[in-house]
Write an enzyme that holds these catalytic residues in place. Structure first.
Site, PDB file in Angstrom:
ATOM      1  N   ASP A  82       0.672  -1.408   0.447  1.00 36.66           N
ATOM      2  CA  ASP A  82      -0.111   0.396  -0.236  1.00 36.66           C
ATOM      3  C   ASP A  82       0.946   0.883   0.386  1.00 36.66           C
ATOM      4  O   ASP A  82       2.022   1.201   0.357  1.00 36.66           O
ATOM      5  CB  ASP A  82      -0.959  -0.099   1.119  1.00 36.66           C
ATOM      6  CG  ASP A  82      -2.128   0.946   1.102  1.00 36.66           C
ATOM      7  OD1 ASP A  82      -2.307   1.953  -0.579  1.00 36.66           O
ATOM      8  OD2 ASP A  82      -2.697   1.367   1.868  1.00 36.66           O
ATOM      9  N   LYS A  83       0.750   2.513  -0.188  1.00 40.30           N
ATOM     10  CA  LYS A  83       0.992   3.828   0.011  1.00 40.30           C
ATOM     11  C   LYS A  83      -0.133   4.773   0.538  1.00 40.30           C
ATOM     12  O   LYS A  83      -1.115   4.868   0.672  1.00 40.30           O
ATOM     13  CB  LYS A  83       1.116   4.048  -1.191  1.00 40.30           C
ATOM     14  CG  LYS A  83       1.976   5.530  -1.843  1.00 40.30           C
ATOM     15  CD  LYS A  83       1.139   6.843  -1.351  1.00 40.30           C
ATOM     16  CE  LYS A  83      -0.300   6.940  -2.251  1.00 40.30           C
ATOM     17  NZ  LYS A  83      -0.705   8.519  -1.657  1.00 40.30           N
ATOM     18  N   HIS A  84       0.957   5.336   1.609  1.00 43.37           N
ATOM     19  CA  HIS A  84      -0.127   6.498   2.644  1.00 43.37           C
ATOM     20  C   HIS A  84       0.841   7.697   2.462  1.00 43.37           C
ATOM     21  O   HIS A  84       2.067   7.489   2.751  1.00 43.37           O
ATOM     22  CB  HIS A  84      -0.136   6.217   3.816  1.00 43.37           C
ATOM     23  CG  HIS A  84      -0.650   6.220   5.071  1.00 43.37           C
ATOM     24  ND1 HIS A  84      -1.965   6.944   4.593  1.00 43.37           N
ATOM     25  CD2 HIS A  84      -0.895   7.952   5.970  1.00 43.37           C
ATOM     26  CE1 HIS A  84      -2.299   7.726   5.769  1.00 43.37           C
ATOM     27  NE2 HIS A  84      -1.901   8.080   5.811  1.00 43.37           N
ATOM     28  N   SER A  85      -0.220   8.818   1.857  1.00 44.88           N
ATOM     29  CA  SER A  85       0.699  10.359   2.739  1.00 44.88           C
ATOM     30  C   SER A  85      -0.336  10.875   3.542  1.00 44.88           C
ATOM     31  O   SER A  85      -1.139  10.144   3.731  1.00 44.88           O
ATOM     32  CB  SER A  85      -0.125  10.857   0.804  1.00 44.88           C
ATOM     33  OG  SER A  85       0.039  11.898   1.254  1.00 44.88           O
ATOM     34  N   THR A 122      -8.633  11.382  -0.303  1.00 44.76           N
ATOM     35  CA  THR A 122      -8.677  10.164  -1.362  1.00 44.76           C
ATOM     36  C   THR A 122     -10.528   9.751  -0.781  1.00 44.76           C
ATOM     37  O   THR A 122     -11.478   9.761  -1.755  1.00 44.76           O
ATOM     38  CB  THR A 122      -8.196   8.907  -0.911  1.00 44.76           C
ATOM     39  OG1 THR A 122      -6.752   9.412  -1.416  1.00 44.76           O
ATOM     40  CG2 THR A 122      -8.783   8.215  -2.382  1.00 44.76           C
ATOM     41  N   ARG A 170      -6.807  13.523  20.622  1.00 46.03           N
ATOM     42  CA  ARG A 170      -5.385  14.431  21.004  1.00 46.03           C
ATOM     43  C   ARG A 170      -5.725  15.945  19.781  1.00 46.03           C
ATOM     44  O   ARG A 170      -5.230  16.400  19.979  1.00 46.03           O
ATOM     45  CB  ARG A 170      -3.941  13.503  19.355  1.00 46.03           C
ATOM     46  CG  ARG A 170      -3.304  11.985  20.648  1.00 46.03           C
ATOM     47  CD  ARG A 170      -2.934  11.742  19.202  1.00 46.03           C
ATOM     48  NE  ARG A 170      -1.951  12.555  18.191  1.00 46.03           N
ATOM     49  CZ  ARG A 170      -1.771  11.596  16.958  1.00 46.03           C
ATOM     50  NH1 ARG A 170      -2.215  10.218  16.478  1.00 46.03           N
ATOM     51  NH2 ARG A 170      -1.166  12.370  16.636  1.00 46.03           N
ATOM     52  N   SER A 185      -0.628   5.972  14.827  1.00 52.54           N
ATOM     53  CA  SER A 185      -1.212   6.797  14.541  1.00 52.54           C
ATOM     54  C   SER A 185      -1.567   5.656  13.241  1.00 52.54           C
ATOM     55  O   SER A 185      -2.149   5.060  13.047  1.00 52.54           O
ATOM     56  CB  SER A 185      -1.848   7.485  14.818  1.00 52.54           C
ATOM     57  OG  SER A 185      -3.296   8.201  14.081  1.00 52.54           O
ATOM     58  N   LYS A 189      -3.022   1.805  11.625  1.00 49.88           N
ATOM     59  CA  LYS A 189      -4.204   1.144  10.449  1.00 49.88           C
ATOM     60  C   LYS A 189      -3.932   0.501   9.901  1.00 49.88           C
ATOM     61  O   LYS A 189      -4.623  -0.412   9.217  1.00 49.88           O
ATOM     62  CB  LYS A 189      -4.913   2.101  10.459  1.00 49.88           C
ATOM     63  CG  LYS A 189      -5.298   2.686  11.548  1.00 49.88           C
ATOM     64  CD  LYS A 189      -5.937   4.300  11.356  1.00 49.88           C
ATOM     65  CE  LYS A 189      -5.170   5.560  11.294  1.00 49.88           C
ATOM     66  NZ  LYS A 189      -5.375   7.104  11.130  1.00 49.88           N
ATOM     67  N   LYS A 190      -2.869   0.622   9.278  1.00 53.02           N
ATOM     68  CA  LYS A 190      -2.073   0.625   7.793  1.00 53.02           C
ATOM     69  C   LYS A 190      -1.393  -1.161   7.511  1.00 53.02           C
ATOM     70  O   LYS A 190      -2.058  -2.436   7.456  1.00 53.02           O
ATOM     71  CB  LYS A 190      -1.019   1.092   7.454  1.00 53.02           C
ATOM     72  CG  LYS A 190      -0.837   2.193   6.952  1.00 53.02           C
ATOM     73  CD  LYS A 190      -2.149   2.802   5.210  1.00 53.02           C
ATOM     74  CE  LYS A 190      -3.073   2.575   5.293  1.00 53.02           C
ATOM     75  NZ  LYS A 190      -3.523   2.990   3.874  1.00 53.02           N
TER      76      LYS A 190
HETATM   77  N1  URA Z   1      -3.235  10.351  10.056  1.00 49.01           N
HETATM   78  C1  URA Z   1      -3.040   9.593  10.678  1.00 49.01           C
HETATM   79  O1  URA Z   1      -3.175   8.490  10.798  1.00 49.01           O
HETATM   80  N2  URA Z   1      -2.767  10.237  12.408  1.00 49.01           N
HETATM   81  C2  URA Z   1      -2.023  10.658  12.752  1.00 49.01           C
HETATM   82  O2  URA Z   1      -2.018  10.913  13.858  1.00 49.01           O
HETATM   83  C3  URA Z   1      -1.570  11.861  11.713  1.00 49.01           C
HETATM   84  C4  URA Z   1      -2.638  11.952  10.556  1.00 49.01           C
END
Ligand code: URA
Length: 436
Positions: A82-85, A122, A170, A185, A189-190
């Site tokens: 996967d890619k995450h930005s 997205t 937070r 965080s 999830k990833k």
């Molecule tokens: N995106 C996230 O999912 N968590 C963060 O803490 C910051 C950006």
């Protein structure tokens, strides 16, 4: 909770290192509610001020991942990358990148987010595609992934539930900007997506989550180290977000830019970042070790129609109306389109992405409150970018708005965000650093 939370909070407050067991205990309390809001806020603030060691951050990430369902895609034989930005303005890379690398043989199980503050998401962009669904069950997600090589879905409440409570806390306690908390965080999830590898696009610059290069670099290194410690392959690029990516800003306008890009009409910066991340994904997948060969392969898949084919396949599988590919009008249009003429001849001296991102939000294209509805049709389309020569009265940009008054207000702000000067300015390199 097995241990008294106040003792663990005080240990972190005093600069101590929490063991993996102590961290698991705290996360258990986050999920079952035995850690109260005041205690959670105090612990997060202690982490924010004292930081965490690499071992603590990895333990936190794994405990958060395991707070919910961890997906497996054993039926998919392709490497799952996967890619995450970290988020930007005009960043529609995922919509091109996922089908592009899927065409090359990668499986991309992508769980995406909504827009956050001035940055787009997205999910909001996909929502402007008529019929397209991102509320997929885990079973349907797995089917789509197996059939076309990529699937795009909204996060499920079953994935890393600890993060949902921690993130909300937070957000209201001044503890968002902490490298270990951001790292855990994002990665919790990833990792729950059941991936073999992840490429991170860490943005830096004015519209980035972490604007200074040094802080963004710190985040990039933390993400790579913790992801690797958690057992997945990792690579990260530090990319420029001191100017918008591409020309279109706003959900349906960005999707229109993507649809044009499928047929080869793609702004150079968007193309460059997409290819750079794609090369990393092919390398992590073990499909091509040599970066130059990986790039050539992706360029060919873009050129020969494979990218468009896989995009279309996914569009159909997720309920989208494929007629949109040839009839971009189906994306909808805002009733008021106003051109912004350059006040004088010269060169575009700046294109401020933070202000433009805020303009899009104020036009209705993003949310001020979590429950706000998003207007897909509004936004800004740049006609000129940094360093371009412009004549007096030549259009700098177009504003797409719901009302004439909203268009006028936005136009004034766009004019300030895009000053015209005497000397040509150049953008810094799009890819500023790489780790992995
Ligand atoms: N995106 C996230 O999912 N968590 C963060 O803490 C910051 C950006």
């Amino acid at each position: 909770m097995k241990q008294h939370p106040a003792r663990l909070i005080a240990k972190k407050r005093d600069g101590g290192e929490l063991s993996a067991e102590e961290i698991r205990d705290l996360i258990g309390g986050v999920v079952d509610g035995s850690l109260g809001d005041a205690q959670l806020g105090a612990w997060l603030m202690a982490v924010c001020c004292r930081g965490m060691t690499a071992a603590e951050t990895a333990a936190l990430t794994l405990a958060m991942r395991d707070s919910g369902r961890v997906l497996r895609h054993d039926h998919v034989t392709r490497p799952k990358i996967d890619k995450h930005s970290t988020g930007g303005v005009g960043d529609k890379v995922s919509l091109l990148l996922a089908p592009l690398v899927a065409a090359a043989g990668v499986a991309v199980p992508m769980v995406s987010g909504r827009g956050l503050g001035h940055t787009g998401g997205t999910l909001d962009k996909l929502a402007s595609l008529p019929g397209y669904r991102t509320d997929l069950s885990a079973e349907r997600f797995a089917e789509v992934l197996a059939q076309c090589g990529y699937a795009m879905a909204a996060p499920s409440a079953e994935i890393a539930p600890a993060d949902a409570r921690m993130y909300a806390t937070r957000d209201i306690s001044g503890t968002v900007e902490s490298v270990p908390l951001i790292t855990s965080s994002i990665l919790s999830k990833k990792l729950a997506e059941g991936i073999d590898g992840l490429v991170m696009d860490v943005k830096c610059g004015r519209a980035a989550f972490m604007p200074p290069v040094e802080r963004a670099t710190e985040l990039m290194e933390s993400l790579v180290a913790v992801g690797q410690a958690a057992g997945i392959r990792m690579a990260a690029l530090l990319t420029d977000m001191d100017h918008p990516l591409g020309l279109a800003l706003g959900n349906a306008l960005e999707v229109r830019e993507v649809l044009r890009a499928l047929d080869g009409d793609c702004p150079a910066d968007l193309r460059e970042v997409t290819l750079a991340l794609g090369v990393e994904m092919l390398q992590l997948a073990g499909l091509e070790a040599d970066a130059a060969k990986a790039r050539t392969r992706l360029e060919q898949l873009w050129r020969d129609g494979s990218l468009r084919r896989v995009f279309t396949q996914n569009l159909r599988l997720q309920g989208g109306d494929p007629r949109v590919l040839d009839d971009h009008g189906l994306l909808g249009a805002a009733p008021h389109v106003v051109s912004i003429p350059a006040p004088r001849a010269g060169f575009v001296a700046d294109v401020d992405p933070l202000e433009l991102g805020r303009v899009v939000v104020d036009l209705g294209g993003g949310r001020r409150q979590p429950a706000d509805a998003v207007d897909p049709a509004v936004g800004v389309v740049l006609r000129k970018v940094l360093g371009d020569r412009v004549e007096a009265d030549e259009p700098l940009a177009l504003v797409h708005a719901r009302s004439a008054a909203a268009a006028e207000a936005a136009a004034r702000r766009v004019l300030t965000a895009m000053p015209v000067g005497d000397a040509p300015a150049a953008r810094r390199p799009l890819v500023l650093a790489r780790r992995g």
